[in-house]
Design a protein around this motif. Structure first.
Motif, mmCIF file in Angstrom:
data_model
loop_
_atom_site.group_PDB
_atom_site.id
_atom_site.type_symbol
_atom_site.label_atom_id
_atom_site.label_comp_id
_atom_site.label_asym_id
_atom_site.label_seq_id
_atom_site.Cartn_x
_atom_site.Cartn_y
_atom_site.Cartn_z
ATOM 1 N N ILE A 256 6.184 7.494 -15.110
ATOM 2 C CA ILE A 256 5.157 8.678 -14.298
ATOM 3 C C ILE A 256 3.845 8.747 -15.313
ATOM 4 C CG2 ILE A 256 7.022 9.828 -12.972
ATOM 5 C CD1 ILE A 256 7.158 11.869 -15.234
ATOM 6 N N THR A 257 3.747 7.850 -16.219
ATOM 7 C CA THR A 257 2.705 8.046 -17.079
ATOM 8 C C THR A 257 1.352 7.766 -16.204
ATOM 9 O OG1 THR A 257 2.597 5.708 -17.582
ATOM 10 C CG2 THR A 257 3.641 7.281 -19.180
ATOM 11 N N ALA A 258 0.268 8.249 -16.895
ATOM 12 C CA ALA A 258 -1.048 7.870 -15.840
ATOM 13 C C ALA A 258 -1.435 6.425 -15.537
ATOM 14 C CB ALA A 258 -2.368 8.551 -16.462
ATOM 15 N N GLY A 259 -1.258 5.587 -16.556
ATOM 16 C CA GLY A 259 -1.343 4.242 -16.420
ATOM 17 C C GLY A 259 -0.296 3.589 -15.388
ATOM 18 N N ALA A 260 0.988 3.830 -15.723
ATOM 19 C CA ALA A 260 1.957 3.472 -14.649
ATOM 20 C C ALA A 260 1.829 3.807 -13.222
ATOM 21 C CB ALA A 260 3.281 3.801 -15.161
ATOM 22 N N LEU A 261 1.419 5.214 -13.017
ATOM 23 C CA LEU A 261 1.093 5.564 -11.596
ATOM 24 C C LEU A 261 -0.027 4.782 -10.997
ATOM 25 C CD1 LEU A 261 1.938 9.508 -12.191
ATOM 26 C CD2 LEU A 261 3.145 7.798 -10.424
ATOM 27 N N ALA A 262 -1.120 4.584 -11.734
ATOM 28 C CA ALA A 262 -2.394 3.845 -11.150
ATOM 29 C C ALA A 262 -1.877 2.433 -10.849
ATOM 30 C CB ALA A 262 -3.386 3.863 -12.176
ATOM 31 N N ALA A 263 -1.140 1.781 -11.665
ATOM 32 C CA ALA A 263 -0.614 0.356 -11.518
ATOM 33 C C ALA A 263 0.249 0.534 -10.490
ATOM 34 C CB ALA A 263 -0.136 -0.413 -12.793
ATOM 35 N N GLU A 264 1.141 1.489 -10.077
ATOM 36 C CA GLU A 264 1.963 1.190 -8.953
ATOM 37 C C GLU A 264 1.253 1.434 -7.596
ATOM 38 O OE1 GLU A 264 4.851 4.567 -9.682
ATOM 39 O OE2 GLU A 264 5.155 3.623 -11.666
ATOM 40 N N VAL A 265 0.330 2.436 -7.647
ATOM 41 C CA VAL A 265 -0.740 2.653 -6.503
ATOM 42 C C VAL A 265 -1.421 1.384 -6.229
ATOM 43 C CG1 VAL A 265 -2.499 3.861 -5.582
ATOM 44 C CG2 VAL A 265 -0.734 5.084 -6.566
ATOM 45 N N ALA A 266 -2.084 0.845 -7.419
ATOM 46 C CA ALA A 266 -2.681 -0.506 -6.970
ATOM 47 C C ALA A 266 -2.034 -1.503 -6.637
ATOM 48 C CB ALA A 266 -3.427 -1.088 -8.556
ATOM 49 N N GLY A 267 -0.523 -1.517 -6.899
ATOM 50 C CA GLY A 267 0.263 -2.632 -6.403
ATOM 51 C C GLY A 267 0.652 -2.592 -5.157
ATOM 52 N N LEU A 268 0.679 -1.086 -4.535
ATOM 53 C CA LEU A 268 0.931 -0.967 -3.331
ATOM 54 C C LEU A 268 -0.005 -1.371 -2.278
ATOM 55 C CD1 LEU A 268 2.982 2.558 -3.470
ATOM 56 C CD2 LEU A 268 4.016 0.143 -2.841
ATOM 57 N N ILE A 269 -1.669 -1.004 -3.040
ATOM 58 C CA ILE A 269 -2.688 -1.265 -2.200
ATOM 59 C C ILE A 269 -2.768 -2.887 -2.039
ATOM 60 C CG2 ILE A 269 -5.160 -1.214 -2.331
ATOM 61 C CD1 ILE A 269 -4.868 1.359 -3.741
ATOM 62 N N MET A 270 -2.553 -3.438 -3.023
ATOM 63 C CA MET A 270 -2.582 -4.887 -3.068
ATOM 64 C C MET A 270 -1.614 -5.581 -1.951
ATOM 65 S SD MET A 270 -2.514 -5.773 -7.071
ATOM 66 C CE MET A 270 -2.448 -7.458 -6.884
ATOM 67 N N ILE A 271 -0.379 -5.004 -1.832
ATOM 68 C CA ILE A 271 0.354 -5.477 -0.797
ATOM 69 C C ILE A 271 -0.098 -5.269 0.564
ATOM 70 C CG2 ILE A 271 2.849 -4.755 0.389
ATOM 71 C CD1 ILE A 271 3.764 -4.202 -2.640
ATOM 72 N N VAL A 272 -0.717 -3.898 0.822
ATOM 73 C CA VAL A 272 -1.079 -3.773 1.954
ATOM 74 C C VAL A 272 -2.290 -4.615 2.586
ATOM 75 C CG1 VAL A 272 -2.387 -2.209 3.359
ATOM 76 C CG2 VAL A 272 -0.303 -1.377 2.263
ATOM 77 N N VAL A 273 -3.252 -4.861 1.515
ATOM 78 C CA VAL A 273 -4.426 -5.756 1.744
ATOM 79 C C VAL A 273 -3.903 -7.087 1.888
ATOM 80 C CG1 VAL A 273 -6.520 -6.730 0.702
ATOM 81 C CG2 VAL A 273 -6.005 -4.341 0.579
ATOM 82 N N GLY A 274 -2.912 -7.619 1.237
ATOM 83 C CA GLY A 274 -2.471 -9.213 1.270
ATOM 84 C C GLY A 274 -1.901 -9.097 2.497
ATOM 85 N N ILE A 275 -1.029 -8.330 3.159
ATOM 86 C CA ILE A 275 -0.143 -8.528 4.329
ATOM 87 C C ILE A 275 -1.319 -8.474 5.520
ATOM 88 C CG2 ILE A 275 1.271 -7.554 6.028
ATOM 89 C CD1 ILE A 275 2.835 -6.444 3.663
ATOM 90 N N THR A 276 -2.397 -7.469 5.368
ATOM 91 C CA THR A 276 -3.501 -7.389 6.263
ATOM 92 C C THR A 276 -4.417 -8.893 6.521
ATOM 93 O OG1 THR A 276 -3.682 -5.132 5.882
ATOM 94 C CG2 THR A 276 -5.656 -6.451 7.124
ATOM 95 N N VAL A 277 -4.515 -9.547 5.268
ATOM 96 C CA VAL A 277 -5.173 -10.749 5.066
ATOM 97 C C VAL A 277 -4.338 -11.718 5.691
ATOM 98 C CG1 VAL A 277 -6.108 -12.600 3.640
ATOM 99 C CG2 VAL A 277 -6.533 -10.384 3.300
ATOM 100 N N LEU A 278 -3.148 -11.774 5.402
ATOM 101 C CA LEU A 278 -2.198 -12.871 6.126
ATOM 102 C C LEU A 278 -1.917 -12.614 7.647
ATOM 103 C CD1 LEU A 278 0.459 -12.788 3.266
ATOM 104 C CD2 LEU A 278 -1.025 -14.729 4.040
ATOM 105 N N GLY A 279 -2.099 -11.301 8.034
ATOM 106 C CA GLY A 279 -1.648 -10.976 9.405
ATOM 107 C C GLY A 279 -2.884 -11.336 10.448
ATOM 108 N N ARG A 280 -4.170 -11.429 9.748
ATOM 109 C CA ARG A 280 -5.333 -12.043 10.401
ATOM 110 C C ARG A 280 -5.362 -13.329 10.439
ATOM 111 N NH1 ARG A 280 -9.756 -7.066 9.015
ATOM 112 N NH2 ARG A 280 -8.652 -5.415 9.911
ATOM 113 N N SER A 281 -4.757 -14.282 9.670
ATOM 114 C CA SER A 281 -4.928 -15.612 9.590
ATOM 115 C C SER A 281 -4.676 -16.234 11.003
ATOM 116 C CB SER A 281 -3.768 -16.312 8.653
ATOM 117 O OG SER A 281 -2.416 -15.952 8.970
#
Length: 298
Positions: A256-281
């Motif tokens: 729950i450090t600031a850096g860890a939380l930022a990386a976790e949120v960034a990871g979730l965002i990357m997942i959503v964006v990646g699935i969106t990109v693949l879903g539109r292929s």
């Protein structure tokens, strides 16, 4: 520099990811040839078990899971799980090489985003601590909530296009696989009380039911769309739900450090964006009906 033990763990995890990816490719290649009317019906599984290639896919996936268990026995979750997330990349490479599936640059970028997002979330989330949850613990209601959400996704898919159905079924399958992982852990913990405590425990019986439902949802997703659309949400949802249930059911704690939380949120965002990109292929779509066992598209 990676130590000898670290190198062995890395090799085991990557080989496991390759086997899991190959297993998914073989399963999807066969399931995509089944009639669309069989989605979410048990007869889809009864037809698939007669297909040697599909059975090889299941065997490959099981081998991958055994190897991943061996890797986890040598190291911790934070090191092994991000490597296992590369099964999506391996699946795309194998589908391209073996079945000559055309994958655009956008598809590859989407795969990298999903894999990188999962790896980031797992690496920085890194659950630790916790205490076992007995079969009578109300904490298992969290698993029930995940199953209810998966059911909502399946119901929401009813009026949708095949592309959206595949993504929603895939996400629901990944969530159920996450529940399956939690139940597996609960069953293994129950072994400490002897065979009798396992036999009188509800978890192993629930595990069998969840395993069948997870498999049915995954094969239904594979039946609906090519692997670039039907697999990524499984790869993303299973480990994320596994960690979430680790927190709520087994009282594990995330970084729950600031850096860890930022990386976790960034990871979730990357997942959503990646699935969106693949879903539109783009893909040509699957004609209906497709003769069972015939030479439908792959």
């Amino acid at each position: 520099m990676i130590s000898g033990d670290g190198a062995v763990t890395t090799a085991l995890a990557l080989v496991a990811a390759c086997f899991i990816g190959a297993g998914f490719v073989a399963q999807q290649h066969v399931a995509y040839r089944e009639p669309l009317a069989e989605m979410l019906h048990v007869r889809l599984l009864t037809h698939l078990v007669r297909r040697p290639v599909w059975l090889l896919g299941i065997a490959a996936m099981v081998c991958g899971q055994v190897l991943s268990a061996a890797a986890l026995d040598e190291s911790d979750l934070g090191r092994v799980e991000p490597l296992l997330a590369t099964n999506l990349i391996f699946a795309f490479v194998i589908a391209h090489l073996v079945y000559k599936e055309w994958l655009s640059r956008a598809v590859w970028w989407g795969a990298v985003l999903v894999t990188g997002g999962v790896a980031s979330f797992l690496t920085f989330g890194r659950p630790h601590g916790g205490q076992p949850a007995g079969p009578e613990s109300p904490r298992w209601l969290a698993a029930g909530a995940v199953m209810a959400l998966a059911a909502v996704l399946v119901l929401a898919a009813a009026p949708c296009s095949l592309r959206t159905k595949a993504i929603l079924f895939s996400a629901a399958a990944g969530m159920m696989f996450g529940v399956q992982d939690a139940l597996t852990r609960g069953t293994l913990l129950a072994r400490g009380g002897g065979l009798g405590s396992v036999m009188w425990n509800w978890q192993p019986y629930a595990l069998v039911v969840i395993a069948v439902l997870s498999l049915l949802l995954a094969q239904s997703a594979f039946d609906a769309a090519p692997i670039a659309i039907s697999l990524p949400a499984i790869t993303a949802a299973e480990p994320v739900i596994g960690i979430v249930l680790g927190v709520f059911v087994f009282a594990e704690r995330l970084q729950i450090t600031a850096g860890a939380l930022a990386a976790e949120v960034a990871g979730l965002i990357m997942i959503v964006v990646g699935i969106t990109v693949l879903g539109r292929s783009p893909y040509p779509g699957k004609p209906e009906p497709v003769a069972s066992g015939g030479d439908g598209p792959s």
